[in-house]
Scaffold this active site. Structure first.
Site, PDB file in Angstrom:
ATOM      1  N   CYS A   2       0.825  -1.192   0.000  1.00  0.00           N
ATOM      2  CA  CYS A   2       0.000   0.000   0.000  1.00  0.00           C
ATOM      3  C   CYS A   2       0.863   1.246   0.000  1.00  0.00           C
ATOM      4  O   CYS A   2       2.084   1.196  -0.071  1.00  0.00           O
ATOM      5  CB  CYS A   2      -0.906   0.002   1.238  1.00  0.00           C
ATOM      6  N   GLY A 395      15.086 -12.082  -6.104  1.00  0.00           N
ATOM      7  CA  GLY A 395      16.284 -12.574  -5.422  1.00  0.00           C
ATOM      8  C   GLY A 395      17.152 -11.518  -4.787  1.00  0.00           C
ATOM      9  O   GLY A 395      18.325 -11.779  -4.488  1.00  0.00           O
TER      10      GLY A 395
END
Length: 654
Positions: A2, A395
Site C-alpha cells: 500500500c 532474489g
C-alpha cells in the site's frame, strides 16, 4: 502492499485535510484498490468529499491526519480497509507491507484472549503491539512500514522492517511531522520546500553512492532506516525525532563446529520456509527470473513446493532480455524454464523507449538511480502487471549476505593476508585461477589493484577533484562539507564500529546496511509499486540473514567460488549449468551502446540543455569528457548515466 501518508500538527493548528488528500492521491499507483482517511484532533470542517468513511475527532491540543491507499493482497474484503482501528478505537494504524508469519502470531494472540474481525496481518500487528509494545517488532517476520496512533499513550509509533524493504520518509520542522511511502508525497505539502541536499547529490555524482545514510536528496526530508522505529509524542513542543534501532546483526556471533552438510541443511530449511511464508497471498504470484543464481534458486524452490501440492502450472516467470548476446541471459533462463516447466514471459527494454519515458521513470524513483539497470527491472514489473500478476518474488539481497560480488573476493584475500594465513591464501588464489580460467599473476593483480584503487579513489579527495572537472567549484566545496560519505570516513578514523569482526564480515555488513542493499531495495519498491505490484524478497528473511552472517567465512567463499554455501545447498535443485555459473549480470542493460551509439543524439541534446550558470554542472567539461569516452580515450562507466539522471531529476524540482 500500500501507500501511507500522515501529518501530525504539534502547534494547535488543525491538519489540512486537502493536503492529506493530495499526499494520498499522489501514490494511487501504490494502492489502486481503495483509500481511507482519519482526522483526529482539533480539526475544522475541511473534509475530503470522496471519503465517505472519514472519521473526525475534536478538542485536543494536537491534530493527526492519516491517509491510506490500498493494494489488496490478504483478505480482499472491506475488513482489510485502512486506517484500521483496534482496542475500541484506542489504536489506529496505516500499514504498508506484509507480516508473513501473521497466521502463527494470530494463533499465539488468540490463546492469550485476543479476538479478530478480519483475516489481515494488519490487525495482527495492532494486537501484537497491544500485547508486547515495542517488543512486538521482534515477533514480526516480513517487510513493513507502519504508523500506529496510540491514543492511550498519546504517541505516534512508526516502524520500518529490519532490512528496510518497505520505505518510510519523513519531514519535521518543529511544528509538523509529515511522513509517507514516497518523497513526492511530502513535497506536495505546502510547508515543504523543494531544496537539494547538496552533500547527498555530491556523493552520488562523485562516489556513485545512494541511500547510504538517513539523508535523502532533499533538504529536510529523511528516511527512517531499516530496523529502526520512532515515537512521536503528541502535543509535546521542542521534541526532535530520534530513531531507535531495534535490531542489528551481531558481527561477532559465529556458528562454528558444523559440517558442510549441516550448514547446507540449516540454510535450505530456512530458505524453503522463507519462500513458503512469502507464497501466502489471496492474489496471483509470479517470480522475477534473470537466469542468475538467486532468482533461479527461488523459482526452483517454488516449483519444488508447488509440486507437493500438484500446482506447478501456477508459477509464472518474468525476464528482461536483449538481442545483444553480451547482455542477454536467455541461455540460462531457458535452462530454468525448461527444468521447472514454468510459464515464461519476456520483455525487451530499449534505449529508445527509455528516453521516451525517462521523466516518468525518474518521477516514480523520487531520487536518482546509479545506472539504467533499474529500468530493466521497471519493464519486468510492467510485464507482470500486464500479465495479471500482483505479487512477485525476487532474489534481492543474496549478494549482500553470501558475498556474491567479485569485490568480496579481493576483501577475503586481503583478510587472509592480514591474518598471515598463507596456506589458505595460496589455496584460494589457485582455486580462483582454476574457476576463472586465468593466470595466478593476472588474477592477483586485477583483484588487488581493483580493490585498492577504489579505496584510494574514495579516500583521497585531491585526486578525485583532479579527475572531475565538470562540477561547479562552489557546488564541489559545499558538497565536500556536507557529504555523508566524508563524515562517515571521518568517523571511521575516530572509532572502529566493527571491532572484532573480520574484513569480509565488515564489508558484507557495510553493503547490507548502507553501501549497496538500501539503494537496491529502493529500486525494488519504486519499480514494483509503479505498476501496483508487491515484490517479496525471500533472501532477506531475518533468520537467513542472521544465520549466513554467523556462518564461517569459508562458507561464503571457498576454492575460487563465491556464494559457496548457497551453491552447495542448491545441488539437485538448480540445473548444474546455472548453479556453477561464474559470471554475474543481474538486471543489466546495454547502457554503453545506448548512450554512445543508438541514443547518442538524445544524450547529447540533453547535455545541451544545461544552462551556462548551472549551480551543479559545467556543460563544456561534461561535453569534453563525453567526447573522450566516444573517442576511446576514457573507459565507459556509469558516470554519463548519473549526469542524465541528475539532469532529469533536477528539472522535475522546478
Amino acid at each position: 502492499m500500500c501507500g501511507i501518508a500522515g501529518i501530525v500538527s504539534l502547534n494547535n493548528k488543525p491538519v489540512d485535510a486537502e493536503a492529506l488528500g493530495r499526499m494520498t492521491d499522489i501514490v494511487r499507483h501504490r494502492g489502486p484498490d481503495g483509500e481511507g482517511f482519519l482526522l483526529f484532533g482539533s480539526s475544522g470542517n475541511r473534509i475530503i468529499d470522496k471519503s465517505s468513511d472519514l472519521s473526525v475527532y475534536k478538542n485536543t491540543s494536537w491534530s493527526v491526519g492519516l491517509g491510506h491507499r490500498r493494494l489488496s493482497i490478504i483478505d480482499l474484503t472491506d475488513a482489510g480497509c485502512q486506517p484500521m482501528s483496534y482496542s475500541n478505537g484506542k489504536l489506529w494504524i496505516i500499514h504498508n507491507g506484509e507480516v508473513y508469519n501473521y497466521i502463527e502470531l494470530r494463533k499465539e494472540l488468540e490463546a492469550k484472549g485476543y479476538s479478530f474481525k478480519s483475516q489481515t496481518d494488519t490487525e495482527v500487528i495492532m494486537a501484537a503491539y497491544e500485547e508486547w509494545g515495542v517488543n512486538c517488532l521482534s515477533k514480526f517476520n516480513g517487510m513493513w512500514s507502519f504508523a500506529i496512533l496510540d491514543l492511550r499513550k498519546n504517541i505516534l509509533f512508526c516502524s520500518r522492517d529490519r532490512a528496510g524493504v518497505k520505505p518510510f520518509y519523513y519531514y519535521f520542522d518543529g511544528n509538523y511531522f509529515i511522513f509517507g511511502s514516497e518523497i513526492k508525497q511530502i513535497l506536495s505539502h505546502q510547508n515543504v520546500a523543494k531544496e537539494i541536499k547538496t552533500g547527498v547529490l555530491f556523493d552520488y555524482l562523485v562516489y556513485g553512492l545512494l541511500d547510504h545514510s538517513e539523508e535523502t536528496f532533499y533538504q529536510g526530508i529523511k528516511q527512517l532506516r531499516g530496523a529502526h522505529y520512532l515515537e512521536i509524542p503528541l502535543g509535546k513542543q521542542g521534541y526532535m525525532p530520534k530513531p531507535v534501532r531495534y535490531w542489528d546483526i551481531n558481527l561477532n556471533s559465529k556458528l562454528t563446529g558444523c559440517s558442510d552438510r549441516e550448514y547446507e541443511e540449516i540454510f535450505l530449511n530456512l530458505f524453503e520456509d522463507s519462500i513458503k511464508l512469502r507464497l501466502r497471498s489471496d492474489v496471483p504470484i509470479g517470480s522475477c527470473l534473470s537466469g542468475g543464481l538467486d532468482s533461479s534458486g527461488i523459482v526452483c524452490v517454488v516449483n519444488k513446493l508447488l509440486q507437493l501440492e500438484n500446482k506447478t502450472d501456477l508459477q509464472k516467470t518474468f525476464s528482461s532480455c536483449f538481442e545483444n548476446r553480451i547482455y542477454d541471459e536467455r541461455q540460462f533462463i531457458h535452462k530454468i524454464t525448461g527444468f521447472t516447466k514454468v510459464k515464461p514471459y519476456y520483455t525487451f527494454p530499449s534505449g529508445k523507449k527509455l528516453f521516451e519515458e525517462i521523466e516518468r521513470f525518474v518521477w516514480h524513483q523520487d531520487e536518482p538511480v546509479i545506472s539504467s539497470s533499474p529500468y530493466a527491472q521497471w519493464n519486468v514489473f510492467r510485464l507482470a502487471k500486464e500479465s495479471g500478476v500482483t505479487v512477485m518474488l525476487d532474489g534481492q539481497g543474496a549478494d549482500e549476505i553470501f558475498a556474491g560480488y567479485p569485490t568480496y573476493y579481493a576483501v577475503y584475500l586481503i583478510q587472509l593476508l592480514k591474518q598471515l594465513r598463507f596456506s589458505a591464501l595460496s589455496a584460494e588464489l589457485s582455486g580462483y585461477c582454476r574457476v576463472r580460467k586465468s593466470s595466478l599473476a593476472k588474477i592477483a593483480g586485477d583483484l588487488f589493484s581493483a580493490y585498492l584503487s577504489r579505496r584510494l579513489y574514495r579516500i583521497f579527495d585531491r585526486r578525485v577533484r583532479h579527475e572531475i572537472k565538470w562540477l561547479n567549484t562552489d557546488f564541489w566545496q559545499e558538497g565536500v562539507k556536507q557529504s555523508p560519505h566524508n563524515k562517515y570516513l571521518q568517523m571511521l578514523k575516530k572509532e572502529n564500529p566493527y571491532e572484532g569482526a573480520g574484513d569480509l564480515t565488515k564489508k558484507l555488513y557495510e553493503m547490507f546496511v548502507s553501501a549497496s542493499l538500501p539503494a537496491l531495495l529502493r529500486y525494488e519498491d519504486k519499480n514494483s509499486m509503479a505498476f501496483s505490484i508487491e515484490s517479496r524478497v525471500p533472501f532477506l528473511d531475518y533468520r537467513i540473514v542472521e544465520f549466513v552472517f554467523s556462518a564461517p567465512d569459508n562458507q561464503k567463499i571457498r576454492n575460487g567460488w563465491t556464494k559457496y554455501l548457497y551453491r552447495q545447498a542448491m545441488k539437485g535443485i538448480l540445473p548444474e549449468e546455472v548453479r556453477l555459473r561464474r559470471d554475474k549480470m543481474g538486471f543489466v542493460t546495454p547502457e554503453d551502446i545506448w548512450l554512445t551509439q543508438t541514443q547518442r543524439v538524445n544524450f547529447e541534446n540533453l547535455l545541451q540543455t544545461i544552462p551556462d550558470n548551472d549551480a551543479v554542472f559545467i556543460r563544456p567539461e561534461l561535453q569534453k569528457e563525453f567526447k573522450s569516452i566516444l573517442e576511446g580515450k576514457m573507459p565507459f562507466s556509469f558516470t554519463p548515466w548519473r549526469w542524465i539522471n541528475a539532469l532529469v531529476w533536477k528539472k522535475q524540482l522546478s
